[in-house]
Design a protein around this motif. Structure first.
Motif, short mmCIF file in Angstrom:
data_model
loop_
_atom_site.label_atom_id
_atom_site.label_comp_id
_atom_site.label_asym_id
_atom_site.label_seq_id
_atom_site.Cartn_x
_atom_site.Cartn_y
_atom_site.Cartn_z
N ILE A 15 1.26 18.23 -2.16
CA ILE A 15 0.27 18.12 -3.42
C ILE A 15 -0.82 19.09 -3.50
N VAL B 245 0.91 22.31 -5.02
CA VAL B 245 1.15 22.22 -6.34
C VAL B 245 0.09 22.27 -7.13
N ALA C 258 1.20 9.45 -5.71
CA ALA C 258 1.70 10.85 -5.20
C ALA C 258 2.81 11.25 -6.33
N LEU D 279 1.08 17.33 -12.55
CA LEU D 279 0.84 18.80 -12.11
C LEU D 279 1.92 19.78 -12.68
N VAL D 280 3.00 19.33 -12.19
CA VAL D 280 4.17 20.08 -12.14
C VAL D 280 4.51 20.07 -14.09
N ILE E 238 0.82 4.22 -2.86
CA ILE E 238 0.35 5.52 -2.65
C ILE E 238 1.70 6.27 -2.96
N GLN F 258 1.97 20.06 -16.27
CA GLN F 258 1.14 21.01 -16.70
C GLN F 258 1.30 22.39 -16.51
N ILE F 259 2.10 22.73 -15.20
CA ILE F 259 2.50 24.09 -14.90
C ILE F 259 3.38 24.49 -16.07
N PHE G 250 -1.02 25.02 -9.90
CA PHE G 250 -1.64 24.50 -11.25
C PHE G 250 -2.98 25.50 -11.69
N LEU H 255 -0.81 3.27 8.19
CA LEU H 255 0.32 2.73 7.28
C LEU H 255 1.68 2.27 8.22
N VAL I 215 -2.07 29.04 -12.66
CA VAL I 215 -1.55 29.11 -14.00
C VAL I 215 -2.45 28.90 -15.16
N GLN I 216 -3.14 27.94 -14.65
CA GLN I 216 -4.19 27.64 -15.73
C GLN I 216 -5.21 28.87 -15.86
N LEU J 271 0.80 -1.18 0.07
CA LEU J 271 -0.34 -0.01 0.10
C LEU J 271 0.80 1.30 -0.07
N LYS J 272 1.82 1.12 0.92
CA LYS J 272 2.98 2.31 0.87
C LYS J 272 3.38 2.62 -0.41
N LEU K 106 1.18 12.08 -9.50
CA LEU K 106 0.07 13.26 -9.61
C LEU K 106 0.83 14.65 -9.63
N VAL K 107 1.88 14.65 -8.57
CA VAL K 107 2.70 15.77 -8.59
C VAL K 107 3.60 15.87 -9.77
#
Lengths: 169, 220
Positions: B203, B206, A13, A20-21, A9, A23-24, B210, B91, B213-214, A5-6, A16-17
């Motif tokens: 997260i 960021v 993460a 986003l980075v 995840i 796209q920025i 995002f 966890l 900026v969009q 799981l760790k 995802l980051v």
């Protein structure tokens, strides 16, 4: 199980980051390109409410003052700006104003023009952006937004409703 | 045991205290700082006085909404942060209830309320804001106070504001809270907070950049 799981995840993460980075950075590069391409009046192809093509070549004097505005007939702030243009028509003499909209058709734009008296202003041209190119060219979809040019060079860009004086100075 | 007594409070009582404090801060901000003269000063260059008056009236008309949704936003924020910390603890094979995590998060909020109070006192007694940037740029004891923000892109302001002493205080209070429930060293508890809340905060920041900026125009 906990370890798995760790790991999952952590991977989610990171992705995802990373997304986003990416796209920025991508958006910032596009903005930089748009800033460069709109430093002078860019090439565009819109149409008049009589469905005639209107391009940069149709601007009577690109070396004079030109204001390109994105608007929507239903936007309250755009309606207020239209009234301001009519109220300040003497101050706006000699300035070519191109009001562009991807929202609505020729009949709604004609109605807008008539309702707010824009059809009495010879220096205001209402244009239809039927292919939604304005956003790609200028990078803006906020209404109203203004791009002020003088001597074919960008002087300022303004987002949202503003005083007429800000468009003149 | 002494530490654990910090968390023997009733959550609903602290919730009422926080809600009351934030409502007071909001009321003072809306009525003593963001006065009509502030709006006329801040917006005078952009729009006419007539439009500023219309904006002020509309603002006043819907101000009650902010007070109405505030308690729900607080609960949502605490719920989400507690959920993240709870997941991190699970966890790490630590047994602690969600209710305890919620109490830890609630108590840690103390650090952020102090920041909000300092900001209020600053604008009330030290520097009355005249522009929207005065309010947007100021965050007490943050990295942004050492920089010239006018030279930085606007999307960097929020992330830089997160580097502040009150955020460190928030982390310390959460670590302290976790330590009071489980027998772990400060470093071990900090590792759990960093890998759960820290990652979620990263997260979130960021994501905010995002969105900014969009949806902002090209800046000339």
């Amino acid at each position: 199980m906990r370890k798995v799981l760790k790991v999952i995840i952590s991977i989610v993460a990171i992705f995802l980051v990373g997304y986003l980075v990416y796209q920025i950075v991508h958006k910032l590069n596009i903005k930089k390109q748009i800033a460069e391409s709109t430093a002078t009046i860019p090439q565009f192809s819109f149409s008049t409410i009589q469905h005639q093509p209107f391009t940069k070549k149709n601007i009577s004097d690109t070396l004079g003052k030109v204001i390109i505005q994105l608007f929507s007939p239903d936007c309250e702030h755009c309606q207020f700006m239209a009234q301001s243009f009519v109220k300040n028509k003497e101050k706006l003499k000699g300035i070519e104003i191109l009001m562009v909209t991807p929202f609505g058709d020729s009949s709604s734009v004609m109605k807008f023009s008539h309702e707010y008296g824009l059809d009495s202003l010879s220096n205001v041209q209402l244009l239809l952006d039927t292919h939604a190119d304005f956003f790609k060219i200028f990078g803006s979809s906020l209404v109203p937004s203004f791009y002020v040019y003088k001597n074919n060079k960008i002087v300022k860009s303004i987002k949202g409703e503003t005083k007429i004086e800000n468009l003149l100075n | 045991m002494i530490a654990r007594n910090f968390y023997s409070f009733k959550s609903w009582q602290l919730f009422i205290v926080y809600t009351f404090l934030y409502m007071c801060i909001t009321w003072l901000t809306n009525n003593v700082i963001l006065t009509d003269s502030y709006y006329y000063s801040a917006l005078d260059n952009q729009i006419s006085n007539e439009r500023i008056s219309a904006f002020i009236e509309m603002n006043r008309k819907f101000q009650w909404l902010a007070y109405l949704i505030m308690p729900f936003l607080l609960l949502l924020k605490w719920g989400l942060i507690s959920g993240v910390i709870y997941s991190g603890l699970l966890l790490s094979n630590q047994k602690i209830s969600f209710k305890s995590c919620f109490k830890i998060t609630m108590l840690a909020e103390l650090s952020l309320i102090v920041a909000a109070l300092i900001k209020l006192i600053y604008f009330l007694f030290i520097h009355h804001p005249e522009t929207t940037q005065d309010i947007q740029f100021f965050y007490p004891l943050s990295l942004t106070q050492l920089l010239n923000l006018k030279e930085l892109p606007s999307y960097l302001i929020y992330p830089l504001q997160q580097f502040n002493l009150f955020e460190i205080g928030y982390w310390v209070l959460i670590v302290f809270g976790i330590q009071s429930y489980i027998k772990k060293s400060f470093l071990q508890a900090l590792k759990i907070v960093a890998s759960s809340y820290g990652v979620a905060l990263g997260i979130w920041v960021v994501f905010v950049v995002f969105i900014q900026v969009q949806f902002t125009l090209t800046i000339l």
